[in-house]
Design a protein around this motif. Structure first.
Motif, mmCIF file in Angstrom:
data_model
loop_
_atom_site.group_PDB
_atom_site.id
_atom_site.type_symbol
_atom_site.label_atom_id
_atom_site.label_comp_id
_atom_site.label_asym_id
_atom_site.label_seq_id
_atom_site.Cartn_x
_atom_site.Cartn_y
_atom_site.Cartn_z
ATOM 1 N N ALA A 102 12.383 18.540 23.984
ATOM 2 C CA ALA A 102 11.642 18.769 22.742
ATOM 3 C C ALA A 102 10.275 19.367 23.032
ATOM 4 O O ALA A 102 9.801 20.260 22.318
ATOM 5 C CB ALA A 102 11.491 17.448 21.980
ATOM 6 N N ARG A 103 9.622 18.884 24.098
ATOM 7 C CA ARG A 103 8.286 19.393 24.409
ATOM 8 C C ARG A 103 8.358 20.869 24.822
ATOM 9 O O ARG A 103 7.501 21.675 24.443
ATOM 10 C CB ARG A 103 7.641 18.566 25.518
ATOM 11 C CG ARG A 103 6.205 18.977 25.806
ATOM 12 C CD ARG A 103 5.550 18.066 26.837
ATOM 13 N NE ARG A 103 4.156 18.426 27.026
ATOM 14 C CZ ARG A 103 3.741 19.383 27.840
ATOM 15 N NH1 ARG A 103 4.613 20.080 28.533
ATOM 16 N NH2 ARG A 103 2.451 19.669 27.955
ATOM 17 N N ASP A 153 8.720 22.936 21.814
ATOM 18 C CA ASP A 153 7.430 22.992 21.118
ATOM 19 C C ASP A 153 6.484 23.986 21.780
ATOM 20 O O ASP A 153 5.740 24.703 21.106
ATOM 21 C CB ASP A 153 6.780 21.603 21.104
ATOM 22 C CG ASP A 153 7.302 20.750 19.962
ATOM 23 O OD1 ASP A 153 8.040 21.287 19.121
ATOM 24 O OD2 ASP A 153 6.976 19.552 19.916
ATOM 25 N N GLU A 173 7.427 27.484 20.928
ATOM 26 C CA GLU A 173 7.017 27.751 19.550
ATOM 27 C C GLU A 173 5.509 28.004 19.491
ATOM 28 O O GLU A 173 5.051 28.903 18.785
ATOM 29 C CB GLU A 173 7.395 26.561 18.656
ATOM 30 C CG GLU A 173 6.866 26.636 17.235
ATOM 31 C CD GLU A 173 7.477 27.746 16.405
ATOM 32 O OE1 GLU A 173 6.974 28.001 15.297
ATOM 33 O OE2 GLU A 173 8.469 28.361 16.857
ATOM 34 N N TRP A 174 4.740 27.224 20.239
ATOM 35 C CA TRP A 174 3.281 27.399 20.246
ATOM 36 C C TRP A 174 2.914 28.780 20.790
ATOM 37 O O TRP A 174 2.027 29.449 20.255
ATOM 38 C CB TRP A 174 2.635 26.305 21.095
ATOM 39 C CG TRP A 174 1.149 26.387 21.154
ATOM 40 C CD1 TRP A 174 0.249 25.985 20.209
ATOM 41 C CD2 TRP A 174 0.361 26.913 22.244
ATOM 42 N NE1 TRP A 174 -1.040 26.216 20.633
ATOM 43 C CE2 TRP A 174 -1.002 26.787 21.871
ATOM 44 C CE3 TRP A 174 0.673 27.460 23.476
ATOM 45 C CZ2 TRP A 174 -2.030 27.203 22.711
ATOM 46 C CZ3 TRP A 174 -0.357 27.867 24.304
ATOM 47 C CH2 TRP A 174 -1.689 27.740 23.916
ATOM 48 N N HIS A 227 -0.411 25.388 27.311
ATOM 49 C CA HIS A 227 -0.667 24.201 26.496
ATOM 50 C C HIS A 227 -0.352 22.971 27.352
ATOM 51 O O HIS A 227 0.769 22.476 27.343
ATOM 52 C CB HIS A 227 0.203 24.214 25.237
ATOM 53 C CG HIS A 227 -0.199 23.192 24.213
ATOM 54 N ND1 HIS A 227 -0.341 21.858 24.496
ATOM 55 C CD2 HIS A 227 -0.502 23.328 22.895
ATOM 56 C CE1 HIS A 227 -0.696 21.214 23.407
ATOM 57 N NE2 HIS A 227 -0.806 22.083 22.423
ATOM 58 N N ARG A 240 -0.604 22.321 19.462
ATOM 59 C CA ARG A 240 0.705 22.588 18.865
ATOM 60 C C ARG A 240 1.057 21.599 17.763
ATOM 61 O O ARG A 240 1.921 21.877 16.928
ATOM 62 C CB ARG A 240 1.790 22.565 19.946
ATOM 63 C CG ARG A 240 1.916 21.239 20.675
ATOM 64 C CD ARG A 240 2.929 21.337 21.831
ATOM 65 N NE ARG A 240 2.956 20.145 22.654
ATOM 66 C CZ ARG A 240 3.725 19.104 22.405
ATOM 67 N NH1 ARG A 240 4.515 19.118 21.356
ATOM 68 N NH2 ARG A 240 3.701 18.050 23.192
ATOM 69 N N ASP A 241 0.401 20.424 17.733
ATOM 70 C CA ASP A 241 0.749 19.421 16.737
ATOM 71 C C ASP A 241 0.374 19.835 15.318
ATOM 72 O O ASP A 241 0.961 19.366 14.361
ATOM 73 C CB ASP A 241 0.091 18.075 17.069
ATOM 74 C CG ASP A 241 0.670 17.455 18.334
ATOM 75 O OD1 ASP A 241 1.850 17.736 18.621
ATOM 76 O OD2 ASP A 241 -0.036 16.711 19.025
ATOM 77 N N SER A 256 0.856 24.997 13.335
ATOM 78 C CA SER A 256 1.744 25.623 12.345
ATOM 79 C C SER A 256 1.291 25.327 10.923
ATOM 80 O O SER A 256 1.547 26.111 9.999
ATOM 81 C CB SER A 256 3.186 25.138 12.541
ATOM 82 O OG SER A 256 3.275 23.736 12.383
ATOM 83 N N ARG A 307 8.987 35.146 17.183
ATOM 84 C CA ARG A 307 9.974 34.267 17.827
ATOM 85 C C ARG A 307 11.133 35.096 18.381
ATOM 86 O O ARG A 307 11.603 34.868 19.497
ATOM 87 C CB ARG A 307 10.516 33.265 16.818
ATOM 88 C CG ARG A 307 9.566 32.155 16.422
ATOM 89 C CD ARG A 307 10.333 31.073 15.674
ATOM 90 N NE ARG A 307 9.435 30.171 14.975
ATOM 91 C CZ ARG A 307 9.274 30.160 13.654
ATOM 92 N NH1 ARG A 307 9.961 31.015 12.900
ATOM 93 N NH2 ARG A 307 8.445 29.314 13.090
#
Length: 444
Positions: A11-12, A15, A18-19, A73, A204-205, A208, A241
């Motif tokens: 998951a990280r 993420d 995505e960041w 990150h 990243r948290d 978005s 993306r």
């Protein structure tokens, strides 16, 4: 479910990708904004573009200028780079320096990261500002004197974390070993730092959520558009993306290369080479199409609106963090429970007393279950929903005739709708019901 995993790397990692796409999209939007005239028209002569995942994480290109961008990150718990070795390794400056050398020192460089600087890296950042100022002023870059010790220490870190640098430097005209940077190497490092920029990016948290306001709103202001920034942001970031996965347009599909290099053919031109990288490149034209399409059809890119539920049960479960499926099931079970007792009370004079006994039993179960799952900080509604069903399963034999666990759970849902059971700390439910009905255009 009860055993915590040793890591959450999958998951990280997703993420972090995505960041990187978000930060590349921010760069693309800045290039686009800079290319708009005062009336919001795209300057046709501006051929700025972003090349994704070829050299570093992306490269911004404008005319004959290029900027290599590395995005790192390390996580909110990382804090700051405190040593030159961590900056060269974890911060990626070693790799960035190697790419800069491969580009024959012609590209500027940038590190986008969420980490701060402290100790020697902070001193290096101050030196970057000094050297950049001298370069822009056309002055000579000084690598000796007060700067020499810091540049030497950074050069040693580069030797550890820049692949092939020791061999490259040992073959330098200085003829010295690559173990310690020579005077010529320090001058080279000074040139690199004068072309380097350190940028702090949002974590990243929440990036978005903040991105539409930070990155899109200035563009929409120039375009004099009032569409939701969220719609435009979704269109642009989706473009990046795809390009960062080399999933852009491929006009020839998977057709094989045929007669590409016949006798007498010359080496591919820069334009031909760039055409081959089309799946990784985002042009200003691409961004313009994405933005203007989102402006014309904002609903096609906006996140779908949430269902506005107005029953007391649904509102309580949503506030408590229950899923949409749980809410829908609860509403159905409540209606089934009402139908059951409506028929029984109408035909059996003793049914009302039995219903009251069941209500008292259900309230006792609710009280016990709430005490087990309630937490002072995090939401506990979903845990209560599961705990209520589990306790009813244990007491299924004590339920009235023609009453199964689902119907008993429907009874708890009815009690919640009557404000006898809560899935969170209590709040002004009537005010929230009125607000939601007003949002849906319903009367009070």
């Amino acid at each position: 479910m009860t055993e915590p995993p040793p890591d959450d790397a999958g998951a990280r990692t997703a993420d972090l990708y995505e960041w990187q796409a978000v930060m590349a999209a921010a760069d693309g939007l800045r290039l686009y904004l800079d290319s708009l005239d005062a009336d919001g028209n795209l300057v046709a002569a501006d051929q700025s573009r972003v090349l994704c995942e070829r050299h570093e994480d992306w490269v911004t290109l404008r005319g004959g200028d290029a900027e290599l961008v590395s995005a790192k990150h390390p996580g909110l718990s990382f804090g700051a780079y405190t040593t030159l070795n961590s900056l060269a390794d974890d911060g990626g400056l070693g790799h960035l320096f190697g790419r800069w050398l491969a580009m024959q020192e012609k590209a500027t460089c940038r590190l986008v990261t969420t980490a701060g600087l402290d100790g020697p890296p902070k001193q290096l950042a101050a030196l970057v500002e000094t050297l950049r100022g001298r370069r822009l002023a056309g002055q000579k870059l000084i690598a000796q004197g007060e700067f020499e010790e810091l540049l030497t220490a950074f050069g040693k870190a580069l030797l550890k974390h820049c692949d092939g640098l020791a061999k490259r430097w040992s073959a330098d005209a200085s003829g010295q070993s690559g173990a310690v940077p020579s005077a010529e190497h320090l001058q080279q490092i000074a040139r690199f730092l004068s072309m380097f920029h350190y940028q702090i990016g949002p974590g990243r948290d929440y990036v978005s959520f903040a991105a539409p306001g930070m990155y899109v709103r200035p563009v929409l202001d120039r375009l004099r558009s009032v569409v939701p920034a969220e719609s435009v942001w979704q269109a642009v970031v989706s473009l990046f993306r795809a390009r960062m996965r080399a999933a852009g347009p491929t006009p020839v599909g998977g057709l094989p290369a045929v007669l590409v290099f016949p006798m007498g053919a010359s080496a591919p031109s820069v334009a031909e080479l760039e055409k081959q990288l089309g799946s990784r490149i985002v042009t200003l034209g691409d961004i313009d199409v994405a933005i203007r399409t989102a402006i014309a059809f904002p609903a096609g890119f906006a996140r779908l609106p949430r269902i506005v539920r107005t029953s007391r049960l649904a509102i309580k479960m949503e506030v408590g963090g229950c899923s949409d499926n749980a809410v829908e099931r609860a509403e159905q079970l409540r209606m089934d429970y009402q139908d059951l007792w409506r028929d029984r009370v109408a035909s059996d004079p003793l049914a009302r007393a039995e219903q009251m006994r069941l209500r008292r039993a259900l309230l006792r179960i609710s009280d016990t279950a709430t005490a087990r799952v309630k937490r002072p900080t995090a939401g506990w509604g979903a845990d209560l929903w599961r705990e209520l069903e589990a306790q009813l399963e244990q007491q299924a034999g004590a339920l009235p005739e023609n009453m199964d666990v689902d119907l008993a759970l429907g009874g708890l849902c009815e009690l919640s709708n009557r404000c006898k059971v809560w899935f969170s700390d209590g709040f002004d439910i009537e005010t929230e019901v009125a607000r939601r009905r007003s949002q849906r255009g319903e009367g009070s």
